[in-house]
Design a protein around this motif. Structure first.
Motif, PDB file in Angstrom:
ATOM      1  N   THR A 451     -63.890  49.252  81.769  1.00  0.00           N
ATOM      2  CA  THR A 451     -65.095  49.543  80.982  1.00  0.00           C
ATOM      3  C   THR A 451     -65.429  48.443  79.987  1.00  0.00           C
ATOM      4  OG1 THR A 451     -63.793  50.737  79.316  1.00  0.00           O
ATOM      5  CG2 THR A 451     -64.661  52.006  81.177  1.00  0.00           C
ATOM      6  N   GLY A 452     -64.438  47.714  79.494  1.00  0.00           N
ATOM      7  CA  GLY A 452     -64.657  46.774  78.405  1.00  0.00           C
ATOM      8  C   GLY A 452     -64.225  47.399  77.080  1.00  0.00           C
ATOM      9  N   HIS A 453     -64.281  46.590  76.037  1.00  0.00           N
ATOM     10  CA  HIS A 453     -63.835  47.045  74.729  1.00  0.00           C
ATOM     11  C   HIS A 453     -64.990  47.723  73.986  1.00  0.00           C
ATOM     12  CE1 HIS A 453     -59.901  44.972  74.746  1.00  0.00           C
ATOM     13  NE2 HIS A 453     -60.534  44.085  75.509  1.00  0.00           N
ATOM     14  N   PRO A 454     -64.792  48.975  73.539  1.00  0.00           N
ATOM     15  CA  PRO A 454     -65.854  49.655  72.766  1.00  0.00           C
ATOM     16  C   PRO A 454     -65.740  49.339  71.270  1.00  0.00           C
ATOM     17  CG  PRO A 454     -64.115  51.219  73.262  1.00  0.00           C
ATOM     18  CD  PRO A 454     -63.686  49.917  73.882  1.00  0.00           C
ATOM     19  N   TYR A 455     -65.936  48.071  70.917  1.00  0.00           N
ATOM     20  CA  TYR A 455     -65.825  47.689  69.513  1.00  0.00           C
ATOM     21  C   TYR A 455     -66.877  48.434  68.687  1.00  0.00           C
ATOM     22  CZ  TYR A 455     -62.823  43.817  70.964  1.00  0.00           C
ATOM     23  OH  TYR A 455     -61.804  43.052  71.495  1.00  0.00           O
ATOM     24  N   ARG A 456     -66.519  48.698  67.443  1.00  0.00           N
ATOM     25  CA  ARG A 456     -67.458  49.370  66.554  1.00  0.00           C
ATOM     26  C   ARG A 456     -68.641  48.483  66.212  1.00  0.00           C
ATOM     27  NH1 ARG A 456     -67.220  54.041  63.988  1.00  0.00           N
ATOM     28  NH2 ARG A 456     -65.090  54.347  64.712  1.00  0.00           N
ATOM     29  N   TRP A 457     -68.390  47.186  66.062  1.00  0.00           N
ATOM     30  CA  TRP A 457     -69.499  46.298  65.736  1.00  0.00           C
ATOM     31  C   TRP A 457     -70.499  46.211  66.896  1.00  0.00           C
ATOM     32  CZ3 TRP A 457     -69.703  42.325  69.217  1.00  0.00           C
ATOM     33  CH2 TRP A 457     -68.508  41.932  69.823  1.00  0.00           C
ATOM     34  N   ALA A 458     -70.017  46.444  68.114  1.00  0.00           N
ATOM     35  CA  ALA A 458     -70.945  46.478  69.256  1.00  0.00           C
ATOM     36  C   ALA A 458     -71.868  47.697  69.160  1.00  0.00           C
ATOM     37  CB  ALA A 458     -70.158  46.502  70.561  1.00  0.00           C
ATOM     38  N   GLN A 459     -71.332  48.803  68.669  1.00  0.00           N
ATOM     39  CA  GLN A 459     -72.179  49.985  68.493  1.00  0.00           C
ATOM     40  C   GLN A 459     -73.230  49.730  67.415  1.00  0.00           C
ATOM     41  OE1 GLN A 459     -71.091  52.019  70.895  1.00  0.00           O
ATOM     42  NE2 GLN A 459     -69.302  50.670  71.085  1.00  0.00           N
ATOM     43  N   TRP A 460     -72.845  49.020  66.373  1.00  0.00           N
ATOM     44  CA  TRP A 460     -73.796  48.716  65.305  1.00  0.00           C
ATOM     45  C   TRP A 460     -74.918  47.814  65.817  1.00  0.00           C
ATOM     46  CZ3 TRP A 460     -69.379  47.321  61.391  1.00  0.00           C
ATOM     47  CH2 TRP A 460     -68.729  48.505  61.004  1.00  0.00           C
ATOM     48  N   LEU A 461     -74.526  46.849  66.643  1.00  0.00           N
ATOM     49  CA  LEU A 461     -75.571  45.980  67.195  1.00  0.00           C
ATOM     50  C   LEU A 461     -76.532  46.761  68.085  1.00  0.00           C
ATOM     51  CD1 LEU A 461     -73.546  42.768  68.177  1.00  0.00           C
ATOM     52  CD2 LEU A 461     -75.014  43.115  66.185  1.00  0.00           C
ATOM     53  N   ALA A 462     -76.043  47.773  68.750  1.00  0.00           N
ATOM     54  CA  ALA A 462     -76.885  48.589  69.625  1.00  0.00           C
ATOM     55  C   ALA A 462     -77.571  49.737  68.895  1.00  0.00           C
ATOM     56  CB  ALA A 462     -76.044  49.146  70.774  1.00  0.00           C
ATOM     57  N   GLY A 463     -77.414  49.797  67.565  1.00  0.00           N
ATOM     58  CA  GLY A 463     -78.078  50.856  66.802  1.00  0.00           C
ATOM     59  C   GLY A 463     -77.367  52.186  66.818  1.00  0.00           C
ATOM     60  N   LEU A 464     -76.097  52.186  67.202  1.00  0.00           N
ATOM     61  CA  LEU A 464     -75.317  53.422  67.235  1.00  0.00           C
ATOM     62  C   LEU A 464     -74.378  53.444  66.053  1.00  0.00           C
ATOM     63  CD1 LEU A 464     -74.409  53.550  71.035  1.00  0.00           C
ATOM     64  CD2 LEU A 464     -76.210  54.818  69.869  1.00  0.00           C
ATOM     65  N   ASP A 465     -74.201  54.632  65.470  1.00  0.00           N
ATOM     66  CA  ASP A 465     -73.291  54.785  64.336  1.00  0.00           C
ATOM     67  C   ASP A 465     -72.617  56.136  64.471  1.00  0.00           C
ATOM     68  OD1 ASP A 465     -71.895  54.371  62.059  1.00  0.00           O
ATOM     69  OD2 ASP A 465     -73.559  54.761  60.683  1.00  0.00           O
ATOM     70  N   PHE A 466     -71.287  56.115  64.603  1.00  0.00           N
ATOM     71  CA  PHE A 466     -70.515  57.338  64.757  1.00  0.00           C
ATOM     72  C   PHE A 466     -69.716  57.584  63.494  1.00  0.00           C
ATOM     73  CE2 PHE A 466     -70.986  55.523  69.001  1.00  0.00           C
ATOM     74  CZ  PHE A 466     -71.583  56.584  69.668  1.00  0.00           C
ATOM     75  N   LEU A 467     -69.388  58.859  63.267  1.00  0.00           N
ATOM     76  CA  LEU A 467     -68.569  59.196  62.107  1.00  0.00           C
ATOM     77  C   LEU A 467     -67.172  58.608  62.280  1.00  0.00           C
ATOM     78  CD1 LEU A 467     -69.549  62.946  61.600  1.00  0.00           C
ATOM     79  CD2 LEU A 467     -70.248  60.999  60.211  1.00  0.00           C
ATOM     80  N   PRO A 468     -66.582  58.056  61.200  1.00  0.00           N
ATOM     81  CA  PRO A 468     -65.234  57.501  61.328  1.00  0.00           C
ATOM     82  C   PRO A 468     -64.214  58.577  61.594  1.00  0.00           C
ATOM     83  CG  PRO A 468     -65.916  57.563  59.028  1.00  0.00           C
ATOM     84  CD  PRO A 468     -67.118  57.932  59.835  1.00  0.00           C
ATOM     85  N   GLU A 469     -63.191  58.199  62.320  1.00  0.00           N
ATOM     86  CA  GLU A 469     -62.130  59.149  62.650  1.00  0.00           C
ATOM     87  C   GLU A 469     -61.238  59.383  61.453  1.00  0.00           C
ATOM     88  OE1 GLU A 469     -61.709  58.000  67.368  1.00  0.00           O
ATOM     89  OE2 GLU A 469     -60.067  57.659  65.986  1.00  0.00           O
ATOM     90  N   ASP A 470     -60.506  60.479  61.481  1.00  0.00           N
ATOM     91  CA  ASP A 470     -59.582  60.802  60.408  1.00  0.00           C
ATOM     92  C   ASP A 470     -58.463  59.769  60.368  1.00  0.00           C
ATOM     93  OD1 ASP A 470     -58.196  61.957  58.438  1.00  0.00           O
ATOM     94  OD2 ASP A 470     -57.821  63.865  59.451  1.00  0.00           O
ATOM     95  N   SER A 471     -58.131  59.332  59.159  1.00  0.00           N
ATOM     96  CA  SER A 471     -57.088  58.316  59.026  1.00  0.00           C
ATOM     97  C   SER A 471     -55.701  58.862  59.337  1.00  0.00           C
ATOM     98  CB  SER A 471     -57.103  57.753  57.590  1.00  0.00           C
ATOM     99  OG  SER A 471     -56.901  58.801  56.648  1.00  0.00           O
ATOM    100  N   GLU A 472     -55.511  60.176  59.238  1.00  0.00           N
ATOM    101  CA  GLU A 472     -54.209  60.755  59.528  1.00  0.00           C
ATOM    102  C   GLU A 472     -54.009  60.901  61.039  1.00  0.00           C
ATOM    103  OE1 GLU A 472     -54.071  63.531  55.511  1.00  0.00           O
ATOM    104  OE2 GLU A 472     -53.869  64.398  57.502  1.00  0.00           O
ATOM    105  N   ALA A 473     -52.748  60.788  61.411  1.00  0.00           N
ATOM    106  CA  ALA A 473     -52.429  60.881  62.835  1.00  0.00           C
ATOM    107  C   ALA A 473     -52.380  62.330  63.321  1.00  0.00           C
ATOM    108  CB  ALA A 473     -51.085  60.205  63.112  1.00  0.00           C
ATOM    109  N   THR A 474     -52.266  63.282  62.389  1.00  0.00           N
ATOM    110  CA  THR A 474     -52.175  64.673  62.788  1.00  0.00           C
ATOM    111  C   THR A 474     -53.500  65.147  63.364  1.00  0.00           C
ATOM    112  OG1 THR A 474     -50.601  65.033  61.015  1.00  0.00           O
ATOM    113  CG2 THR A 474     -51.609  66.986  61.980  1.00  0.00           C
TER     114      THR A 474
END
Length: 696
Positions: A451-474
């Motif tokens: 598929t390729g790398h789904p970098y976050r900056w690539a989403q920003w360039l494409a106008g997409l913005d997702f909520l950040p994931e929880d920093s905890e591993a649980t």
């Protein structure tokens, strides 16, 4: 006998009437006719002088006939007895005597027969009277039913009239003021319509009809104008359509000139036409990158690659065309039916569809001064709704790589962590994890090569913005939330309630008043001489530095997050200081109180057993002060017990010990014993029922 029977038979024939159905003659009329017939019969019989048993029944009294019947029966019994006695006797004239008695008995039998016939006539008359009454009741009942039916019919008609809705009610008419202001006088006629609502309604409807006729004529004129304009537009469209092939021929002829002048207008126009087929994220990326290229970075190049026909066919496919294609390929369908897909093949197809890319891709090329070229291939995953990046770096001949640098320049690690934490191994769309889990697939990192790398900056360039994931591993689960929801809410309510009550208590204690709740008043004596003189908040260091706190077990309980207070109580020359350690989990964890008394010296738990007993009374037997409604006021109850026990301490001090002490403390409490046992323990326990103090 013959004279009575013959007229009776004739009267029965004459008095009998033909049976008539109740439906033919109404009961009241039959009754009247019956009475008239009886009256006429009786009148005719009286006039003719004929005998009638019916008339005799009407004249005779039934009660007298009953008494006569009883007397005749008694006479018959007596005659029978006499006949039997005569037959048993040996008299010579017994035959003549018996014959006379038989004649008398026959006369009595005739009388009984007469009475029997009269009783039958009475029964017949009673039945006729009852039947006449029943017929009259039935007639009245039928009349009542007819009236009820008429009432019901009238009510239905009234309801229909009230519920009737005319079509004019659905018409939104102009208000009355506007009607009289705009309508002409020949329609409005205000002198008659203002007084009559019905005429006013008709006039408003006439005005509405007039307005609609005018609007219909206006609509007809507008439609004719619209048709004229439509014909003009069609003529111009035909002219413009004829220009399209001519312009395309001219542009095709200018291609050599564009190449010579380095102005690829035709190529750019083709790219713009292809860009319209891009999905929206890639379209935004292409537009913004093109604008940046034109304004700031001329060394960057953009192009769109892929199968345009696949996008066009997917967008223009219809069910009708699919059905026709299916009918054309019957042979292929039969083969596919014979080779049905297994469950594994279907699952694999779903996985492939989940990782499928859009047919078109945006290629971004960045050129560097040393001749190296970085190519970024942006693809859109249609099912995952994210943009992936394929990285390719072509080094120039002058660039030399070693084993270490080659690892750093590898496509997988070249752009990793371009932004903090953005490794490109995790999908920025949190819903993708559920999609992978549903199909039994591994995480996104297992399919990066495809598929390729789904970098976050690539989403920003494409106008997409997702909520950040929880920093905890649980990973949050529903089961844990469900199991802890009720207990957590109860604990929150209990904590809030306890803190509110504690705030009230501390506010009152700062005014040197111990707030005892009404539910706990009976736990203490009515009069307590000791008084609270001060209440202050202290730090942990001050708590540990108190003299009477030395070698106290409470020092081990002190923590930075707990609360510390110092209470000062007095009675005469005696001064009591109490260090209060309040836990954050109050009142589930009770306060701990340490005491020091100044009275002819310093007294604390290390040098005075009475102080140690007093602390035990406060800290160990606190459960006696807890009730269902005063649970949150445990601190106030403990301080009130402290004042009570302080009175006991000073009033019993020196008694039985032979030591001299102050005599200013009058004994106001009732004690069973002042001291008890080898330890000479004091009576700190209060019996609220009998109001005396005793030892534990």
């Amino acid at each position: 006998m013959s004279s009575t029977t013959i007229p009776l038979k004739k009267k029965r024939r004459l008095g009998s009437k033909p049976e008539v159905e109740p439906s033919q003659i109404s009961p009241p009329k039959d009754t009247k006719k019956l009475k008239r017939a009886q009256d006429s019969t009786s009148h005719s019989q009286e006039s003719t002088g004929a005998y009638s048993e019916e008339l005799e029944v009407l004249k005779r009294d039934g009660q007298q006939d009953l008494e006569l019947h009883r007397s005749e029966c008694a006479n018959l019994r007596q005659i029978m007895q006499d006949i039997q006695s005569a037959k048993m006797s040996d008299a010579d004239d017994k035959d003549e005597y018996v014959a006379n008695k038989r004649m008398q008995a026959s006369l009595h039998f005739v009388t009984l027969k007469k009475l029997n016939r009269l009783s039958h006539f009475r029964c017949k008359a009673a039945r006729e009277t009852t039947m006449a009454g029943k017929q009259r009741v039935d007639s009245l009942h039928l009349q009542l039913q007819n009236l009820l039916y008429e009432v019901m019919h009238l009510q239905k008609e009234i309801k229909k009239c009230r519920e009737f809705k005319s079509k004019d009610e659905d018409i939104e008419l102009v208000d009355v003021d506007t009607f009289y202001r705009e309508a002409p006088s020949e329609i409005a006629t205000p002198h008659s319509t203002k007084k009559d609502p019905h005429k006013q309604r008709l006039a408003r409807l006439d005005w509405e009809l007039e307005q609609r006729k005018r609007l219909a004529e206006k609509l007809k004129d507008c439609q004719s104008n619209t048709d004229i304009l439509a014909r003009e537009i069609n003529t111009k469209e035909e002219y413009l359509d004829s220009l399209q092939p001519q312009l395309a021929t001219i542009l095709q002829a200018t291609i050599p000139v564009q190449e010579y002048l380095s102005m690829p207008i035709h190529e750019i126009r083709a790219q713009h036409q292809t860009a319209k087929l891009l999905p929206r994220p890639l379209y935004i990326l292409y537009v913004q990158a093109s604008a940046y290229q034109e304004a700031r970075d001329s060394s960057m190049s953009l192009k769109i690659e892929g199968d345009k026909d696949a996008v066009i066919s997917a967008g223009s496919a219809s069910p009708v065309i699919e059905e026709e294609s299916d009918s054309d390929n019957e042979e292929s369908l039969t083969q596919s039916k014979r080779r049905r897909k297994t469950v594994g093949n279907k699952l694999e197809e779903k996985r492939q569809k989940l990782l499928a890319k859009h047919p078109l891709q945006v290629i971004m090329t960045l050129k560097f001064r040393d001749g190296s070229v970085l190519t970024l291939t942006f693809s859109y995953l249609t099912s995952l709704h994210i943009v992936s990046v394929g990285v390719d770096l072509k080094l120039s001949s002058a660039a030399k790589t070693t084993t270490v640098t080659s690892d750093l320049l590898s496509p997988d690690r070249l752009l990793s962590c371009l932004h903090p934490g953005d490794t490109g191994l995790v999908s920025p769309n949190a819903s993708n994890a559920y999609q992978f889990s549903k199909l039994g697939m591994d995480s996104m990192s297992s399919y990066i090569g495809k598929t390729g790398h789904p970098y976050r900056w690539a989403q920003w360039l494409a106008g997409l913005d997702f909520l950040p994931e929880d920093s905890e591993a649980t990973k949050a689960t529903t089961a844990i939330s469900t199991s802890h929801m009720e207990s957590t809410l109860k604990a929150l309510r209990s904590r809030t309630r306890a803190r509110l009550a504690l705030t009230k208590q501390l506010t009152s204690l700062e005014r040197n008043t111990v707030p005892v709740p009404a539910q706990s008043v009976g736990l203490f004596p009515a009069k307590i001489a000791a008084r609270l003189t001060s209440w202050a908040t202290i730090t942990k260091e001050d708590f540990q530095a108190l003299l009477f706190m030395q070698r106290s077990p409470a020092l081990e309980l002190a923590e930075d997050y707990q609360h510390f207070y110092l209470a000062t109580c007095s009675r005469g020359s005696a001064i009591l200081k109490a260090a209060v350690l309040l836990s954050v989990d109050y009142p589930r964890c009770p306060p701990h109180i340490v005491i020091g008394v100044t009275l002819t010296g310093e007294h604390n738990h290390s040098n005075d057993n009475d102080i140690r007993d007093l602390e035990s009374e406060l800290n160990l037997h606190y459960d006696e002060l807890v009730t269902e409604k005063s649970h949150d006021y445990l601190l106030s109850n403990q301080l009130q017990r402290l004042l009570m026990c302080f009175d006991v301490y000073v009033e019993t001090r020196g008694e039985g010990e032979g030591a001299e002490g102050p005599t200013e403390f009058a004994r106001e409490k009732m004690f069973i014993r002042l001291t008890r046992g080898r330890g000479r323990s004091k009576p700190y326990k209060y019996n609220a029922q009998y109001r005396y103090f005793t030892q534990r």
